[in-house]
Design an enzyme around this catalytic site. Sequence first.
Site, PDB file in Angstrom:
ATOM      1  N   LYS A 282     -43.483  51.913-108.031  1.00  0.00           N
ATOM      2  CA  LYS A 282     -44.815  51.728-107.450  1.00  0.00           C
ATOM      3  C   LYS A 282     -45.498  53.106-107.364  1.00  0.00           C
ATOM      4  CE  LYS A 282     -46.946  49.041-103.762  1.00  0.00           C
ATOM      5  NZ  LYS A 282     -46.772  47.872-102.913  1.00  0.00           N
ATOM      6  N   GLU A 358     -45.336  33.668 -93.630  1.00  0.00           N
ATOM      7  CA  GLU A 358     -46.120  33.379 -92.422  1.00  0.00           C
ATOM      8  C   GLU A 358     -45.646  32.115 -91.707  1.00  0.00           C
ATOM      9  OE1 GLU A 358     -47.361  34.383 -95.312  1.00  0.00           O
ATOM     10  OE2 GLU A 358     -48.359  36.270 -94.827  1.00  0.00           O
ATOM     11  N   ARG A 386     -51.402  29.841 -94.085  1.00  0.00           N
ATOM     12  CA  ARG A 386     -50.118  29.369 -94.621  1.00  0.00           C
ATOM     13  C   ARG A 386     -49.249  28.682 -93.570  1.00  0.00           C
ATOM     14  NH1 ARG A 386     -47.984  32.309 -99.329  1.00  0.00           N
ATOM     15  NH2 ARG A 386     -49.579  31.533-100.722  1.00  0.00           N
TER      16      ARG A 386
HETATM   17  C1  LIG Z   1     -49.639  35.096 -97.965  1.00  0.00           C
HETATM   18  C2  LIG Z   1     -49.862  36.583 -98.011  1.00  0.00           C
HETATM   19  N1  LIG Z   1     -49.360  37.371 -97.039  1.00  0.00           N
HETATM   20  C3  LIG Z   1     -49.560  38.707 -97.061  1.00  0.00           C
HETATM   21  C4  LIG Z   1     -50.265  39.282 -98.082  1.00  0.00           C
HETATM   22  C5  LIG Z   1     -50.564  40.779 -98.050  1.00  0.00           C
HETATM   23  N2  LIG Z   1     -49.953  41.501 -99.172  1.00  0.00           N
HETATM   24  C6  LIG Z   1     -50.666  41.842-100.256  1.00  0.00           C
HETATM   25  S1  LIG Z   1     -49.760  42.642-101.385  1.00  0.00           S
HETATM   26  C7  LIG Z   1     -48.380  42.570-100.423  1.00  0.00           C
HETATM   27  C8  LIG Z   1     -47.104  43.184-100.887  1.00  0.00           C
HETATM   28  C9  LIG Z   1     -46.715  42.645-102.209  1.00  0.00           C
HETATM   29  O1  LIG Z   1     -45.519  43.234-102.617  1.00  0.00           O
HETATM   30  P1  LIG Z   1     -44.931  42.864-104.028  1.00  0.00           P
HETATM   31  O2  LIG Z   1     -45.100  41.412-104.282  1.00  0.00           O
HETATM   32  O3  LIG Z   1     -43.576  43.405-104.122  1.00  0.00           O
HETATM   33  O4  LIG Z   1     -45.923  43.601-105.028  1.00  0.00           O
HETATM   34  P2  LIG Z   1     -46.177  45.181-105.204  1.00  0.00           P
HETATM   35  O5  LIG Z   1     -47.425  45.490-104.437  1.00  0.00           O
HETATM   36  O6  LIG Z   1     -44.986  45.905-104.683  1.00  0.00           O
HETATM   37  O7  LIG Z   1     -46.376  45.357-106.654  1.00  0.00           O
HETATM   38  C10 LIG Z   1     -48.650  41.919 -99.221  1.00  0.00           C
HETATM   39  C11 LIG Z   1     -47.698  41.705 -98.133  1.00  0.00           C
HETATM   40  C12 LIG Z   1     -50.792  38.421 -99.074  1.00  0.00           C
HETATM   41  N3  LIG Z   1     -51.524  38.887-100.094  1.00  0.00           N
HETATM   42  N4  LIG Z   1     -50.561  37.103 -99.026  1.00  0.00           N
END
Ligand SMILES: Cc1ncc(C[n+]2csc(CCOP(=O)(O)OP(=O)(O)O)c2C)c(N)n1
Length: 608
Positions: A282, A358, A386
């Site tokens: 990342k 959630e 959710r």
């Molecule tokens: C239902 C929901 N909860 C929380 C989020 C907030 N959120 C956006 S990106 C993220 C982290 C995603 O991590 P990952 O899937 O590993 O992708 P990366 O950013 O590491 O590439 C979160 C928690 C969201 N988009 N949707």
Amino acid sequence: MDNLLSSVQSPSDLKTMDVPTMEKLCACIRAFLIENVPKTGGHFASNLGVVELTVALHRVFSVPEDKIIWDVGHQSYVHKILTGRQDKFPTLRQFGGLSGFPKKAESIYDCFDTGHSSTSISAALGFAAARDLKGEKGEAIAVIGDAAFSGGLSMEALNHIAHCHHKVIVILNDNQMSIGKAIGGFSQYLNKIRTRSAYYTVKRETNELLHRIPVLGKPSAMALKKLSRLLRYCVTPGVVFEKLGCRYLGPVDGHNIRQLCDTLSEAKRLDTSVLVHVMTKKGKGYAPSEEAPSRYHAVSPKKTEGETCSARFGKTLVTLADENPSVVAISPSMPDASGLSEFVKKYPHRFFDTGIAEAHAATFSAGLAEGGMTPVLAVYSSFLQRAYDSLVHDVALGKRHVVLAVDRAGIVGSDGETHQGIFDISYLSHIPNMCVLAPADMDSLSEMLGYTIKEHAGPIAVRYPRGALPSFSRPSFTFGKAAVLREGAHITVAALGRMVHTALAAADILLEKGIRAEVIDIRSVKPLDVETLVSSAKKTGQVLTIEDNVLSGGAGEKIAAALSGICPITIKAFPDTFVTHGNVDELFALYKMDAKSLAAEAERILKA
Ligand SMILES: Cc1ncc(C[n+]2csc(CCOP(=O)(O)OP(=O)(O)O)c2C)c(N)n1
């Protein structure tokens, strides 16, 4: 270099590129992201991490015939660059400009709108089933981060893949990060897969051992074969996915174009569902974001000045937790953004990061409450959608004392449709036993939180917006009571949360024209202070309400029901629509929910 980037106007331009040219293209894309994203703000580290992966995907697959679904969609910028949208990056996340997430309406290359986590595998399986039923061609590809992968929906989709015969390709983009560090059992399992050398060592040693043992007859040979299978089960990378009906390919170096293209081609060739495990970094290619990927998950062109509501929530919660050892905090993967950093540091054992989960977080909180703790679930308004059934079935039905700290309520701005928190009043306040409060300033937020923890029994939500709330002089908070902020005579303007400031500003405009508006801070949507509202309505004879929620099921409708037969009422709220991305003030003006429009509406009502 820039010429190379601008020579790619559609993914077909990649089809004849050799590996060294694609590597140069990746360098150009990174430079483009590093130069452009901080100017507009947006998701940064996640996009830097998927540059090679996205180039390889477009090299091997052909959109729009093949469907690529970007989970969450915050990492789709490289895809946008490669699909003819480079020129629009100066407008990223601005009103009328490029969306920060995939949007069908924006491009034929975006096949599925996303924004919330963990939907991509379900959607890909749906595409695959439709394709097969219609006898069509094309791959259905889910690109999903390791944190989104651990979300409940992903698990449900994987479980479904196992008993369907519709081929999907799941690209697991494993950077070991959510916004912060990825947590949980799946994260640990992926970690085990990564240490693959262990597998080879064990496998080699087992084989050698089996060969060295003299022939012992059939039963022993069978026992040894079983042992070998068992060992394979314990140490083969991705065996869990294989058991779920997905061929496992990987782990692949997600920054090696050649390896990626080879593995993706293999995934395409296979006629079963496949999981490609891609290892990425990342923030790759920009030293500060490689070192602190969480800080660079998203960047903003301007620094937030002053204390935010999230920060005030976190600070108040620490004080309340100091006084009461039963207070525990829960966050579905967003502790820092929700203002919980200090709490996590001070009370690590009283803090629970559930991962992006959630619904689980809500039911888990219900369990904590039943077990005698005082759970405070900090969650963004749009993500709490959710958890609706968990709130109804597990929190409210049993009258469990769960405090919902609903952050990012109302318009959040540049993240757009998927992230606007404009439904929470509707989906919370119709649940029996649930109370819903909304502070108009920081001190009210603290007072309300204190009340919810120290005095309330049963489920209760406090909703507050992104950023800060201005201070103003007002009476202290009493549960169930609205506050008359300004006495008036001609019209009552009843407002909720941050809209109270809009109402006060509108009242100033009206006063210049000789119209004296009575301004009421509603404070509590449920229970509603009917008495105060009725007495004001009887005095002024006209009521105008304003809230940053959709009209349907909002505070205005509840007030209208309470005032039925007493006086006419006009409701200002978001219409029955999804609110696009843009600057918050711009969006309020668009829906005529700014002070000037509110004052004009009051004048119109009085003239009529
Ligand atoms: C239902 C929901 N909860 C929380 C989020 C907030 N959120 C956006 S990106 C993220 C982290 C995603 O991590 P990952 O899937 O590993 O992708 P990366 O950013 O590491 O590439 C979160 C928690 C969201 N988009 N949707």
